[in-house]
Design an enzyme around this catalytic site. Structure first.
Site, PDB file in Angstrom:
ATOM      1  N   ASP A  35       0.498  -1.223   0.236  1.00 58.48           N
ATOM      2  CA  ASP A  35      -0.231   0.150   0.032  1.00 58.48           C
ATOM      3  C   ASP A  35       1.128   1.137  -0.332  1.00 58.48           C
ATOM      4  O   ASP A  35       1.866   1.908   0.813  1.00 58.48           O
ATOM      5  CB  ASP A  35      -0.850  -0.181   1.599  1.00 58.48           C
ATOM      6  CG  ASP A  35      -1.564  -1.144   1.833  1.00 58.48           C
ATOM      7  OD1 ASP A  35      -1.459  -2.042   0.785  1.00 58.48           O
ATOM      8  OD2 ASP A  35      -2.025  -1.567   2.924  1.00 58.48           O
ATOM      9  N   ARG A 159      -8.154  -1.329  11.861  1.00 54.93           N
ATOM     10  CA  ARG A 159      -6.361  -0.199  10.900  1.00 54.93           C
ATOM     11  C   ARG A 159      -6.896   0.448  10.041  1.00 54.93           C
ATOM     12  O   ARG A 159      -7.729   0.463   9.935  1.00 54.93           O
ATOM     13  CB  ARG A 159      -5.882  -1.585  10.571  1.00 54.93           C
ATOM     14  CG  ARG A 159      -5.853  -2.750   9.366  1.00 54.93           C
ATOM     15  CD  ARG A 159      -5.486  -4.017   9.066  1.00 54.93           C
ATOM     16  NE  ARG A 159      -6.039  -4.579   8.109  1.00 54.93           N
ATOM     17  CZ  ARG A 159      -6.436  -5.394   8.577  1.00 54.93           C
ATOM     18  NH1 ARG A 159      -6.647  -5.565   9.769  1.00 54.93           N
ATOM     19  NH2 ARG A 159      -7.649  -6.478   7.890  1.00 54.93           N
ATOM     20  N   ASP A 160      -5.698   0.867   9.616  1.00 57.98           N
ATOM     21  CA  ASP A 160      -5.519   2.013   8.689  1.00 57.98           C
ATOM     22  C   ASP A 160      -5.736   2.809   8.819  1.00 57.98           C
ATOM     23  O   ASP A 160      -6.738   3.635   8.337  1.00 57.98           O
ATOM     24  CB  ASP A 160      -6.638   1.629   7.574  1.00 57.98           C
ATOM     25  CG  ASP A 160      -5.721   0.096   6.642  1.00 57.98           C
ATOM     26  OD1 ASP A 160      -4.428  -0.344   7.454  1.00 57.98           O
ATOM     27  OD2 ASP A 160      -6.414  -0.975   6.341  1.00 57.98           O
TER      28      ASP A 160
HETATM   29  N1  DQQ Z   1      -2.398  -3.376   3.638  1.00 53.92           N
HETATM   30  C1  DQQ Z   1      -3.984  -3.922   3.708  1.00 53.92           C
HETATM   31  C2  DQQ Z   1      -3.828  -2.641   4.989  1.00 53.92           C
HETATM   32  C3  DQQ Z   1      -2.850  -3.326   6.454  1.00 53.92           C
HETATM   33  C4  DQQ Z   1      -1.984  -3.525   5.497  1.00 53.92           C
HETATM   34  C5  DQQ Z   1      -4.272  -3.493   2.794  1.00 53.92           C
HETATM   35  C6  DQQ Z   1      -0.587  -4.215   5.513  1.00 53.92           C
HETATM   36  O1  DQQ Z   1      -5.401  -3.422   5.420  1.00 53.92           O
HETATM   37  O2  DQQ Z   1      -2.502  -2.061   7.320  1.00 53.92           O
HETATM   38  O3  DQQ Z   1      -3.504  -4.060   1.222  1.00 53.92           O
HETATM   39  O4  DQQ Z   1       0.535  -4.470   4.880  1.00 53.92           O
END
Ligand code: DQQ
Length: 477
Positions: A35, A159-160
């Site tokens: 990402d 997350r995120d």
């Molecule tokens: N990649 C996911 C996310 C996470 C990250 C999405 C982990 O949810 O934070 O591709 O590498």
């Protein structure tokens, strides 16, 4: 031994014999990238951070890689910005997040993970030490948010963070899901970035329709609307865009679409100094793990796209204007009537095609074609059946790559022209149709001369067509 922040990774080398490594899409210096993270324009520079495994070309041990650009096109590698720290909230990895400016200081908000399967997920902060955003200090009281709402009925996916400032407060959205129901985007609020209060579920999906769990939300105003972009990992990786209004902390969805089709995931957007909304997405590999290990790198970033809203509320996506700097010589330029001449067989592995078509009939453009047609990829646009297809059946003679066909429905295009904007970068094809339908595909031709372009059907539909050679953003080794 893992790379630590501040460490200089091995210098980037663009091996001339790696015919699949993109030359104008950003790829990691080596090893794994997924990402885009923490996109920010600061002190005259664009910063691209990204999920990175500095030790191997496969996912794991998530760090934040870092590159910087003055023009959104040419990038310079910088040392790793964030690394997992033993016995801390991010001991198992620094997952995705965003960058904001808080009280004049660039600040990263990200998910720290712990546990053998990164199953403990909490939200953390780091602040920039220098104006070049090279060094970062993690907040001593991390994690700043670890309470997972009980109604989720799970504790693994939380997350995120995506954070913005509005009405003198900080807001944050997070991706998650409710067991047996579907994906959710959670809305939080804070006065100081340190204490966060759960406000509401901004959006909830049904898992049969929009998959689960939801990840990497982006929520931002655009024109007189608000846009929510999210990624849904299962059962297949999809990216959705919702357009609507945001009032009294409630999001009222007016339209829903796939943001992109094909090998594209976890996009992140930011506003630059001119308040342009610019988005990058991870272009996923479509070849097996062994091939990625042999190549020594994995993953690319899409061309940056500018997002705008059409008058009718449709979300428009265009490669940023800066991408025109990549243009080299014009390889072909045709006007109405002479497109039957369109047959280019040369050694150009990086090019851009801009074509305007009449809105009827069917057109097949053969890309990345070997002189004997033993390898080729067909882009078929059928304006009557309202479909666009990338047929990879003959894209590669390598049996370890995905050669399935991508087919998407087009909206009604009865009026006006169809504009096709195509970017080929060795193993990447990005297609923009009328700036609304976007397709991303990976191809891995085995022959270095699988580079031809030919219009094999639909000559009368093409009004205008130009092909430019595009230049590498790196010094070739
Ligand atoms: N990649 C996911 C996310 C996470 C990250 C999405 C982990 O949810 O934070 O591709 O590498």
């Amino acid at each position: 031994m893992s790379e630590q922040p501040g460490s200089i990774t091995a210098p980037r080398r663009v091996a001339p014999d790696d015919i699949h490594r993109p030359l104008y899409h950003f790829t990691p210096p080596q090893n794994w990238m997924n990402d885009p993270n923490g996109l920010i324009f600061w002190r005259g520079q664009y910063h691209l951070f990204y999920q990175h495994n500095p030790d191997a070309p496969y996912w794991g041990n998530m760090h934040w890689g870092h590159a910087v650009s003055e023009d959104l096109t040419h990038w310079r590698d910088l040392p790793i910005a964030l690394a997992p720290q033993p016995d801390s909230p991010d001991s198992a990895g620094c997952f995705s997040g965003c960058a904001i400016v808080a009280d004049g200081t660039p600040t990263i908000v990200y998910t720290g993970t712990q546990g053998a399967h990164c199953e403990i997920q909490t939200q953390c902060i780091a602040t920039a030490v220098d104006d070049g955003l090279v060094k970062w200090t993690k907040h001593p009281r991390n994690p700043l948010l670890s309470d997972i709402p009980a109604f989720l009925k799970q504790t693994r996916d939380f997350r995120d963070p995506f954070v913005w400032r509005m009405n003198d407060r900080w807001y944050m959205v997070l991706g998650s899901h409710i067991i047996d129901e579907g994906g959710v985007i959670l809305l939080y609020q804070s006065n100081d970035l340190e204490h966060w209060a759960f406000k509401s579920i901004l959006l909830q999906g049904h898992q049969e329709e929009t998959g689960t769990p939801w990840e990497c939300p982006n929520f931002f105003p655009l024109g007189d609307k608000w846009v929510l972009i999210l990624s849904s990992i299962g059962p297949e990786m999809r990216v959705y865009a919702f357009v609507g209004t945001f009032e009294d902390e409630q999001f009222h969805v007016e339209s829903q679409n796939r943001l992109n089709w094909g090998s594209f995931y976890a996009p992140l957007s930011f506003a630059d100094a001119d308040n342009r909304r610019i988005l990058f997405g991870w272009i996923v590999e479509d070849r097996n793990r062994e091939s990625q290990i042999a190549a020594g790198w994995s993953g690319a970033q899409s061309l940056p796209r500018e997002l705008t809203l059409a008058e009718d509320g449709r979300l428009l996506q265009k490669p940023v204007i800066e991408a025109q700097k990549l243009r080299g010589q014009v390889l072909i330029s045709t006007e109405r009537g002479d497109s039957s001449e369109l047959h280019l067989q040369d050694t150009h592995d990086c090019y851009e095609i801009l074509a305007k078509m009449q809105p009827r009939g069917r057109m097949t453009l053969r890309l990345c074609c070997a002189p004997d047609h033993s390898e080729f990829t067909d882009l078929i646009v059928d304006v009557e059946k309202l479909s666009a297809i990338i047929d990879r059946t003959h894209s590669s003679r390598n049996t370890h790559v995905d050669t399935s066909t991508l087919k998407v429905d087009l909206e009604s295009v009865a009026d006006g022209e169809i504009t096709l904007h195509i970017f080929v970068d060795r193993s990447i094809i990005e297609v923009f149709i009328n700036d609304t339908v976007c397709l991303t595909s990976r191809i891995y031709p085995t022959q270095s001369n699988s580079t031809g372009v030919q219009l094999i059907e639909g000559h009368t539909l093409i009004e205008e067509l130009t092909i430019w050679e595009l230049q590498s953003i790196w010094e070739r080794a």
